[in-house]
Design an enzyme around this catalytic site. Sequence first.
Site, PDB file in Angstrom:
ATOM      1  N   VAL A  79       1.918   0.246  -8.904  1.00 20.38           N
ATOM      2  CA  VAL A  79       2.126  -1.146  -8.481  1.00 20.38           C
ATOM      3  C   VAL A  79       3.088  -1.154  -7.288  1.00 20.38           C
ATOM      4  O   VAL A  79       4.212  -0.656  -7.377  1.00 20.38           O
ATOM      5  CB  VAL A  79       2.717  -2.003  -9.630  1.00 20.38           C
ATOM      6  CG1 VAL A  79       2.969  -3.433  -9.169  1.00 20.38           C
ATOM      7  CG2 VAL A  79       1.789  -1.988 -10.837  1.00 20.38           C
ATOM      8  N   ILE A 114       7.687   0.452  -3.473  1.00 19.96           N
ATOM      9  CA  ILE A 114       8.749  -0.444  -3.978  1.00 19.96           C
ATOM     10  C   ILE A 114       9.080  -0.057  -5.418  1.00 19.96           C
ATOM     11  O   ILE A 114       8.189  -0.023  -6.271  1.00 19.96           O
ATOM     12  CB  ILE A 114       8.292  -1.922  -3.956  1.00 19.96           C
ATOM     13  CG1 ILE A 114       7.873  -2.349  -2.557  1.00 19.96           C
ATOM     14  CG2 ILE A 114       9.395  -2.828  -4.488  1.00 19.96           C
ATOM     15  CD1 ILE A 114       7.351  -3.781  -2.471  1.00 19.96           C
ATOM     16  N   LYS A 172      -2.645  -4.979 -11.278  1.00 15.29           N
ATOM     17  CA  LYS A 172      -1.196  -4.769 -11.092  1.00 15.29           C
ATOM     18  C   LYS A 172      -0.398  -5.816 -11.870  1.00 15.29           C
ATOM     19  O   LYS A 172       0.654  -5.503 -12.440  1.00 15.29           O
ATOM     20  CB  LYS A 172      -0.861  -4.798  -9.602  1.00 15.29           C
ATOM     21  CG  LYS A 172      -1.400  -3.571  -8.862  1.00 15.29           C
ATOM     22  CD  LYS A 172      -1.316  -3.720  -7.354  1.00 15.29           C
ATOM     23  CE  LYS A 172      -1.798  -2.454  -6.648  1.00 15.29           C
ATOM     24  NZ  LYS A 172      -2.001  -2.647  -5.209  1.00 15.29           N
TER      25      LYS A 172
HETATM   26  N1  HSE Z   1      -5.458  -0.951  -2.118  1.00 22.55           N
HETATM   27  C1  HSE Z   1      -4.114  -1.202  -2.504  1.00 22.55           C
HETATM   28  C2  HSE Z   1      -3.522  -2.235  -1.578  1.00 22.55           C
HETATM   29  C3  HSE Z   1      -3.233   0.019  -2.384  1.00 22.55           C
HETATM   30  O1  HSE Z   1      -4.118  -2.568  -0.572  1.00 22.55           O
HETATM   31  O2  HSE Z   1      -2.437  -2.712  -1.872  1.00 22.55           O
HETATM   32  C4  HSE Z   1      -3.001   0.766  -3.625  1.00 22.55           C
HETATM   33  O3  HSE Z   1      -2.642  -0.012  -4.703  1.00 22.55           O
END
Ligand code: HSE
Length: 435
Positions: free
Chosen positions: A132, A136, A205
Site C-alpha cells: 500500500v 510511504i 489497498k
Molecule cells: N499500480 C499502482 C499504482 C502501483 O499506480 O499506484 C502499485 O501499487
Amino acid sequence: METVSVALIGLGTIGTGVAKILLEHSDVLVSAAGRQVVLAKICDKDITTNRGITLPSEIMTTDIDSVANDKSISVVIELIGGLEPARTFVLKMLRAGKNVITANKALIAQHGQELFDTARGCGRTIAFEAAVCGGIPILGTLMTSLQANRVKSIHAIVNGTCNFILSQMEENGTNYNDAVKEAQRLGYAEANPAMDVDGTDSVQKLTILSQLAFGMTVDWKSIPRTGIEAVDAIDFRYARELGYKIKLLAVADASSNDIELHVSPTLVRKTDPLSRVSDAFNAVRVIGDCVGPVFFHGLGAGRMPTASAIVGDLIDTVLGRTAITAGALQLWNENKREAKRKDPNEFYGKSYLRMLVDDQPGVVHNISGVLGKHKISIASMIQHETTEPKQNGKPPVFLIIATHKSREGDMLEAINEMENISSVHGKVVRMRVLD
Ligand code: HSE
C-alpha cells in the site's frame, strides 16, 4: 558476522530495484540489521533478459523448488504480483519455514486470511509494507506508532497511476489515453491498467488499511467503487470554478458507529492538502482520536520507492520486529472481533453531478423536482453557453449541480430518475465532494 540469506521471486521492475539495493547498499543493511544480508537466489521464469543490472549468474534460477528446498534461505521476497502462482509460492515458502515479504496487495486483499493463518501455523511472518502506497511507511505506522488511537477516518490517494492521469489532465490538458500510456511507460501502472483506473487497486489497498486501522476483514469486492474512466476534461473546469480539484479518494470513515468505506473520484477543496498531491504521488490522512490528523505524502509506485519499503520490511523481518508486531495484532484472524460496516445506501455526503441537457424551458425545473422529491438540496449550479453539436435538433448544454449532503440511496434513485428525463442525454456523471 552472522549472515542472513534471502531469495527474490520475480525479477520485474520492483524485483530489479530490490536486487539493486541488496547489492549496492550492503553497508547500509549491515548497519541496520547488524548482520550480512546476502541475496542468495533470484527465481524468475525469464532469467536471460537484460534488466540493466549485473547479477551473479550462479544465483539465478527458474526452479521455485530450489528456493523452497534451500535450508540456508530464511527470507523470501515475492514480487511476481497477481494471485497465482503467487499464492501457491507464498504458501510453499511459509510451509518450508521461510518468512515472506511481499508487495502484492491483490494477494493480501484476496487471500489475507489463508496466508496469515498459514504463517501463524508455521510460526512464520508475512511483511507487506510495499503493498500500500509503495514508499510511504503507512502500514508500519498504523501497526506501531498510532496504536494508541481509535482511528476516526482515513482519506487517501493510494493509486499513483490515477493520480498521475488526473494531474496530467488537470495541469497539462493531456487527454486520458495519452496519460494512461505515459503512466505505463513510467512503470506506475499495473500489468493490466484497467485495475488502476477502475478503482480495483484502490479498494484492495483500502481493504488492507481497514484491517490495520480497524482490525476489520473486508471483502474488497464489497467496497463500493467508481473509477476515473468517466472523468472528463470539462469536469476539471467546473470543479475549478467551484473551488475544487478532482482526486481518486479511498475513504474509511468511522466517525459514526458504523464504518463507511468507498473509493470514488472526489472533489477536494483547493485548500485541502490532499488536493495538492500531484503526479504519481500518494497521500494518506489519518485522523486518530488522540493524535488528531496526521498526513503522509510520498511516491506510492515505481521501482525504487517500492523497493525501499521492501528492504525496510526485510530489515524488520531479520531483526524479528515483524514477528512481534504481526503476532500482537493477529492480522486477518477470523476469531477477531469484526467492526461493523455501514450500509452503502446510508452513506451521507455531498455530490457533484454533470449532465448534458437540452437548453430549453422547464429542464432545470424537472431536474430540481427529482432532486427535491428525494430530499436533495442544491448548493450550486453552473450552466455555460456551449458550442456543442446539436442533439435532437436542440443545442445541449452541460448542467453542473453541486448538492448539500444527502443519503446515498436517495442520490442513486434520483440519478436513475434524472437519466430517464427525455431532455437529459446519456449518463449523469456523479462524483463525491469531500466536506
Ligand atoms: N499500480 C499502482 C499504482 C502501483 O499506480 O499506484 C502499485 O501499487
